[in-house]
Scaffold this active site. Structure first.
Site, PDB file in Angstrom:
ATOM      1  CB  VAL A  11       4.664  12.099  -0.039  1.00  0.00           C
ATOM      2  CG1 VAL A  11       5.398  12.091  -1.367  1.00  0.00           C
ATOM      3  CG2 VAL A  11       3.338  12.824  -0.146  1.00  0.00           C
ATOM      4  CG  ASP A  12       6.192   5.872   0.992  1.00  0.00           C
ATOM      5  OD1 ASP A  12       6.042   6.449   2.084  1.00  0.00           O
ATOM      6  OD2 ASP A  12       5.742   4.734   0.740  1.00  0.00           O
ATOM      7  N   GLY A 222       9.065 -11.148   8.302  1.00  0.00           N
ATOM      8  CA  GLY A 222       9.863 -10.927   7.091  1.00  0.00           C
ATOM      9  C   GLY A 222      10.176 -12.255   6.411  1.00  0.00           C
ATOM     10  N   GLY A 225       8.630 -15.660   7.566  1.00  0.00           N
ATOM     11  CA  GLY A 225       7.209 -15.982   7.496  1.00  0.00           C
ATOM     12  C   GLY A 225       6.391 -15.196   8.514  1.00  0.00           C
ATOM     13  N   GLY A 251       4.946  -5.334   5.116  1.00  0.00           N
ATOM     14  CA  GLY A 251       4.061  -5.597   6.270  1.00  0.00           C
ATOM     15  C   GLY A 251       2.651  -5.079   5.997  1.00  0.00           C
ATOM     16  CG  ASP A 252       2.059  -1.038   5.527  1.00  0.00           C
ATOM     17  OD1 ASP A 252       1.849  -1.262   6.741  1.00  0.00           O
ATOM     18  OD2 ASP A 252       2.808  -0.136   5.120  1.00  0.00           O
ATOM     19  N   GLY A 285       9.197  -5.914  -6.179  1.00  0.00           N
ATOM     20  CA  GLY A 285       9.125  -4.657  -6.935  1.00  0.00           C
ATOM     21  C   GLY A 285       9.530  -3.473  -6.082  1.00  0.00           C
TER      22      GLY A 285
HETATM   23  O1  RIB Z   1       5.175   0.531   6.162  1.00  0.00           O
HETATM   24  C1  RIB Z   1       5.730   1.283   5.124  1.00  0.00           C
HETATM   25  C2  RIB Z   1       5.263   2.694   5.227  1.00  0.00           C
HETATM   26  O2  RIB Z   1       5.746   3.254   6.430  1.00  0.00           O
HETATM   27  C3  RIB Z   1       5.752   3.608   4.134  1.00  0.00           C
HETATM   28  O3  RIB Z   1       4.869   3.673   3.051  1.00  0.00           O
HETATM   29  C4  RIB Z   1       5.961   4.924   4.852  1.00  0.00           C
HETATM   30  O4  RIB Z   1       5.153   5.920   4.341  1.00  0.00           O
HETATM   31  C5  RIB Z   1       5.704   4.657   6.327  1.00  0.00           C
HETATM   32  O5  RIB Z   1       4.451   5.047   6.714  1.00  0.00           O
END
Ligand code: RIB
Length: 307
Positions: A11-12, A222, A225, A251-252, A285
């Site tokens: 949970v962020d 970042g 590139g 990154g995700d 965003g």
């Molecule tokens: O890479 C970003 C993520 O890192 C976030 O969503 C946070 O939850 C951590 O896992």
């Protein structure tokens, strides 16, 4: 299923700050957002938003967050047959601080994610064997990551490892068993103990990993590139410049999008170019998953980017 993500959910709790408080100081921050995150979940949602069929293997707690996390996966058509609640444990939580320059600092409390075990992979093996790609990160126990890599190798399933957060305990012989090893520059620095400020330094640090026998090393940089290094080759993908407001989860976004295009086209360069654009969109965003475009939004963004 196209893709199996064996990894974390969090949970962020994102606080947008003007400055970090000093010790003993209380500071007012201008904004706050709560959202679904976690590196594994973010990567799963990114690929699913683009149209991949994705299964998530993860653990949630038995708290107020758990059902919302499961509903969120289902909302984006991510299969939750292997998302399980752990009694008496909290869900994973990530307090995140984003400063005025859009950069983030993240703390993670693993909670239920620490309970994802090799036995969970064993129970899902029939389903996992049918996947075209397995994606892993390091917010779950290392023994589970190692087990998943061996499982993938045994069944000839391509496997991607995003070594995040970086762990000095990571046995790099497992990184060599992965088809793609994908750190960001900070993780590359921690894993090698070498500076990564210039492209030359990044290449030197990367070379020390390649010398150990890594197949494909993709480093996300970042605003600089990304680079793909293998044997004696290096390919730099230029960044797409945008007005960044929150880099959390970029990154995700890159990894989930890369996975989608890699399994769709088999073309690494094309997958990196798309991933670079997708990550660029995401930093415009607020939040992590909430900032990822769906297929239609991404196609529209690509048209603007091509002009
Ligand atoms: O890479 C970003 C993520 O890192 C976030 O969503 C946070 O939850 C951590 O896992």
């Amino acid at each position: 299923m196209d893709i199996a993500v064996i990894g974390s959910n969090m949970v962020d709790l994102i606080t947008y700050i003007d400055a970090m408080p000093k010790m003993g100081e209380t500071l007012e921050a201008p904004d706050f957002k709560m959202g679904c995150g976690g590196k594994g979940a973010n990567q799963a949602i990114a690929a699913a938003k683009l149209g991949s069929s994705v299964m998530m293997m993860t653990k949630v707690g038995d708290d107020i967050f758990a059902d919302n996390t499961i509903r969120n996966f289902q909302h984006f058509a991510v299969n939750t047959d292997y998302v399980e609640k752990v009694p008496g444990v909290s869900s994973g939580v990530a307090p995140i601080f984003v400063d005025k320059s859009s950069q983030n600092r993240i703390l993670i409390i693993k909670g239920a994610n620490a309970h994802l075990k090799p036995s969970d992979i064993e129970r899902a093996k029939v389903r996992l064997k049918k996947c075209k790609l397995i994606i892993l990160q390091l917010e779950i126990p290392l023994e589970t990551v190692y087990y998943a890599i061996d499982f993938a190798n045994q069944h000839h399933i391509p496997v991607m490892l995003n070594p995040a957060p970086a762990s000095k305990h990571l046995d790099l012989s497992y990184a060599c068993k992965c088809d793609f090893f994908m750190p960001n520059e900070t993780e590359l620095e921690i894993l090698t103990g070498l500076p990564v400020e210039t492209m030359a330094q990044i290449q030197t640090a990367a070379d020390t990993l390649l010398a150990k026998g890594l197949k494909n090393l993709i480093v996300t940089l970042g605003s600089k590139g990304s680079v793909w290094l293998r044997e004696n080759k290096i390919t730099h993908i230029e960044p797409y410049k945008v007005n960044a407001i929150d880099t959390s989860g970029a990154g995700d976004a890159f990894i989930g999008c890369f996975a989608h295009y890699y399994i769709t086209t088999g073309d690494v360069m094309q997958a990196m170019q798309m991933a670079s654009l997708f990550a660029a969109y995401s930093v415009t965003g607020q939040g992590t998953q909430s900032s990822y475009p769906d297929k239609a939004q991404f196609e529209q963004f690509m048209q603007t980017a091509r002009k």
